[in-house]
Design a protein around this motif. Structure first.
Motif, PDB file in Angstrom:
ATOM      1  N   LEU A 143       0.833  -1.207   0.000  1.00 47.38           N
ATOM      2  CA  LEU A 143       0.000   0.000   0.000  1.00 47.38           C
ATOM      3  C   LEU A 143       0.863   1.251   0.000  1.00 47.38           C
ATOM      4  N   ALA A 144       1.906   1.255   0.837  1.00 52.22           N
ATOM      5  CA  ALA A 144       2.794   2.419   0.914  1.00 52.22           C
ATOM      6  C   ALA A 144       3.569   2.611  -0.384  1.00 52.22           C
ATOM      7  N   ILE A 145       3.992   1.506  -0.988  1.00 53.81           N
ATOM      8  CA  ILE A 145       4.720   1.593  -2.266  1.00 53.81           C
ATOM      9  C   ILE A 145       3.819   2.207  -3.326  1.00 53.81           C
ATOM     10  N   GLY A 146       2.563   1.729  -3.386  1.00 54.93           N
ATOM     11  CA  GLY A 146       1.627   2.265  -4.365  1.00 54.93           C
ATOM     12  C   GLY A 146       1.397   3.753  -4.185  1.00 54.93           C
ATOM     13  N   ALA A 147       1.286   4.176  -2.918  1.00 53.75           N
ATOM     14  CA  ALA A 147       1.060   5.596  -2.646  1.00 53.75           C
ATOM     15  C   ALA A 147       2.274   6.434  -3.028  1.00 53.75           C
ATOM     16  N   ARG A 148       3.458   5.928  -2.710  1.00 56.20           N
ATOM     17  CA  ARG A 148       4.689   6.682  -3.024  1.00 56.20           C
ATOM     18  C   ARG A 148       4.893   6.821  -4.535  1.00 56.20           C
ATOM     19  N   LEU A 149       4.565   5.769  -5.284  1.00 57.36           N
ATOM     20  CA  LEU A 149       4.823   5.774  -6.726  1.00 57.36           C
ATOM     21  C   LEU A 149       3.583   6.089  -7.550  1.00 57.36           C
ATOM     22  N   THR A 150       2.459   6.305  -6.874  1.00 54.12           N
ATOM     23  CA  THR A 150       1.177   6.614  -7.520  1.00 54.12           C
ATOM     24  C   THR A 150       0.812   5.539  -8.541  1.00 54.12           C
ATOM     25  N   ILE A 151       0.819   4.295  -8.083  1.00 51.59           N
ATOM     26  CA  ILE A 151       0.402   3.169  -8.916  1.00 51.59           C
ATOM     27  C   ILE A 151      -0.553   2.296  -8.103  1.00 51.59           C
ATOM     28  N   SER A 152      -1.284   1.420  -8.780  1.00 52.31           N
ATOM     29  CA  SER A 152      -2.297   0.606  -8.125  1.00 52.31           C
ATOM     30  C   SER A 152      -1.655  -0.554  -7.354  1.00 52.31           C
ATOM     31  N   ASP A 153      -2.444  -1.144  -6.439  1.00 51.12           N
ATOM     32  CA  ASP A 153      -1.974  -2.313  -5.698  1.00 51.12           C
ATOM     33  C   ASP A 153      -1.623  -3.447  -6.643  1.00 51.12           C
ATOM     34  N   GLY A 154      -2.456  -3.604  -7.695  1.00 49.30           N
ATOM     35  CA  GLY A 154      -2.188  -4.659  -8.664  1.00 49.30           C
ATOM     36  C   GLY A 154      -0.861  -4.466  -9.376  1.00 49.30           C
ATOM     37  N   SER A 155      -0.539  -3.215  -9.696  1.00 54.27           N
ATOM     38  CA  SER A 155       0.733  -2.926 -10.355  1.00 54.27           C
ATOM     39  C   SER A 155       1.907  -3.199  -9.434  1.00 54.27           C
ATOM     40  N   VAL A 156       1.736  -2.846  -8.152  1.00 58.18           N
ATOM     41  CA  VAL A 156       2.793  -3.116  -7.174  1.00 58.18           C
ATOM     42  C   VAL A 156       3.044  -4.616  -7.086  1.00 58.18           C
ATOM     43  N   ALA A 157       1.969  -5.385  -6.961  1.00 59.24           N
ATOM     44  CA  ALA A 157       2.113  -6.840  -6.851  1.00 59.24           C
ATOM     45  C   ALA A 157       2.794  -7.425  -8.089  1.00 59.24           C
ATOM     46  N   LYS A 158       2.447  -6.911  -9.256  1.00 56.74           N
ATOM     47  CA  LYS A 158       3.063  -7.398 -10.499  1.00 56.74           C
ATOM     48  C   LYS A 158       4.549  -7.070 -10.527  1.00 56.74           C
ATOM     49  N   HIS A 159       4.909  -5.852 -10.136  1.00 54.58           N
ATOM     50  CA  HIS A 159       6.323  -5.471 -10.116  1.00 54.58           C
ATOM     51  C   HIS A 159       7.105  -6.347  -9.130  1.00 54.58           C
ATOM     52  N   ILE A 160       6.520  -6.603  -7.965  1.00 52.24           N
ATOM     53  CA  ILE A 160       7.209  -7.411  -6.955  1.00 52.24           C
ATOM     54  C   ILE A 160       7.412  -8.836  -7.458  1.00 52.24           C
ATOM     55  N   ALA A 161       6.398  -9.387  -8.117  1.00 50.52           N
ATOM     56  CA  ALA A 161       6.542 -10.732  -8.685  1.00 50.52           C
ATOM     57  C   ALA A 161       7.674 -10.765  -9.713  1.00 50.52           C
ATOM     58  N   ASN A 162       7.743  -9.727 -10.544  1.00 52.61           N
ATOM     59  CA  ASN A 162       8.809  -9.656 -11.548  1.00 52.61           C
ATOM     60  C   ASN A 162      10.177  -9.538 -10.883  1.00 52.61           C
ATOM     61  N   ILE A 163      10.247  -8.752  -9.809  1.00 57.30           N
ATOM     62  CA  ILE A 163      11.519  -8.565  -9.097  1.00 57.30           C
ATOM     63  C   ILE A 163      12.011  -9.892  -8.543  1.00 57.30           C
ATOM     64  N   PHE A 164      11.126 -10.631  -7.892  1.00 59.14           N
ATOM     65  CA  PHE A 164      11.532 -11.910  -7.316  1.00 59.14           C
ATOM     66  C   PHE A 164      11.957 -12.896  -8.395  1.00 59.14           C
ATOM     67  N   THR A 165      11.283 -12.865  -9.534  1.00 58.81           N
ATOM     68  CA  THR A 165      11.672 -13.749 -10.636  1.00 58.81           C
ATOM     69  C   THR A 165      13.044 -13.373 -11.176  1.00 58.81           C
ATOM     70  N   LYS A 166      13.265 -12.083 -11.400  1.00 57.87           N
ATOM     71  CA  LYS A 166      14.518 -11.628 -11.984  1.00 57.87           C
ATOM     72  C   LYS A 166      15.698 -11.758 -11.025  1.00 57.87           C
ATOM     73  N   LEU A 167      15.433 -11.685  -9.708  1.00 55.60           N
ATOM     74  CA  LEU A 167      16.510 -11.818  -8.722  1.00 55.60           C
ATOM     75  C   LEU A 167      16.681 -13.261  -8.259  1.00 55.60           C
ATOM     76  N   ASP A 168      15.904 -14.166  -8.875  1.00 54.70           N
ATOM     77  CA  ASP A 168      15.981 -15.595  -8.531  1.00 54.70           C
ATOM     78  C   ASP A 168      15.692 -15.835  -7.053  1.00 54.70           C
ATOM     79  N   LEU A 169      14.687 -15.109  -6.519  1.00 52.24           N
ATOM     80  CA  LEU A 169      14.290 -15.257  -5.129  1.00 52.24           C
ATOM     81  C   LEU A 169      12.947 -15.975  -5.063  1.00 52.24           C
ATOM     82  N   ALA A 170      12.814 -16.837  -4.054  1.00 58.14           N
ATOM     83  CA  ALA A 170      11.542 -17.541  -3.877  1.00 58.14           C
ATOM     84  C   ALA A 170      10.469 -16.554  -3.442  1.00 58.14           C
ATOM     85  N   PRO A 171       9.250 -16.666  -3.984  1.00 61.63           N
ATOM     86  CA  PRO A 171       8.174 -15.744  -3.570  1.00 61.63           C
ATOM     87  C   PRO A 171       7.787 -15.980  -2.124  1.00 61.63           C
ATOM     88  N   ALA A 172       7.283 -14.908  -1.477  1.00 60.27           N
ATOM     89  CA  ALA A 172       6.849 -15.018  -0.087  1.00 60.27           C
ATOM     90  C   ALA A 172       5.723 -14.040   0.152  1.00 60.27           C
TER      91      ALA A 172
END
Length: 220
Positions: A169-198
């Motif tokens: 929620l805080a990330i979305g507010a800081r970057l003025t993007i939706s919760d769905g967009s934040v979740a999508k970016h985080i999923a991409n980050i974990f995939t690209k950094l080879d980190l297990a999702p949590a």
């Protein structure tokens, strides 16, 4: 909530004591040297330690070294470091065990009581409170690694806010993007950094910090 405070400057130490007490914290001990800090941490085993890096007798890294020594004796001891400078080595040492309950704030970038008290409580609860400049330095030191180079500019922004400990929620507010967009970016980050999702926010932050720190992820 019991606090051990280490600060060698009298006025700043007294100001921190009054601020913490005004917000319901109990000061178990307030010390001004590295050896006194280690003794106080081992004796009182507080809910959180608020620690200046440079303390007498040498004004180098006594505060951090005392906190790290206590953390080895008391695994998971929450430590919030206050410093005037970004020291990558200090941040890396603090993050090395991946157990959470860590923070690193720059004194001249704490702008109000709420910001400081929120950081103390977050660290005491096992979370993280990292100054953006500290995160930026850690990211810079890892910028040449292949996984980080995979990230888009927006994903890097999200990663920095994640590492600070911001919620979706805080990330979305800081970057003025939706919760769905934040979740999508985080999923991409974990995939690209080879980190297990949590799903757990704290473990998610620890995974990101572990990557920036160049240590094995606690989720791997």
């Amino acid at each position: 909530m019991r606090v051990v405070l280490a600060e060698d400057l009298y006025l700043l130490r007294e100001g921190l004591i009054r601020l913490l007490e005004a917000h319901g914290f109990t000061i178990a001990a307030a010390v001004e040297t590295g050896p006194d800090l280690l003794a106080a941490l081992l004796e009182h085993r507080p809910d959180v330690a608020v620690v200046d890096v440079r303390l007498p007798p040498t004004f180098t890294d006594e505060g951090l070294q005392a906190a790290l020594a206590a953390r080895r004796e008391i695994p998971g001891l929450p430590v919030l470091v206050l410093s005037q400078h970004v020291q990558q080595l200090y941040a890396r040492e603090l993050l090395a065990d991946g157990s959470g309950g860590v923070g690193y704030l720059l004194k001249d970038r704490v702008f109000n009581a709420g910001q400081f008290i929120d950081a103390v409580r977050r660290v005491a609860s096992g979370g993280t409170a990292m100054d953006p400049d500290v995160i930026a330095r850690l990211m810079q030191s890892r910028s040449g690694s292949e996984p980080v180079q995979r990230l888009s500019p927006r994903e890097r922004e999200v990663l920095e806010l994640m590492a600070e400990g911001c919620s979706n929620l805080a990330i979305g507010a800081r970057l003025t993007i939706s919760d769905g967009s934040v979740a999508k970016h985080i999923a991409n980050i974990f995939t690209k950094l080879d980190l297990a999702p949590a799903e757990d926010a704290n473990r998610r932050v620890l995974a990101v910090l572990a990557h920036l720190n160049g240590t094995p992820s606690p989720l791997s």
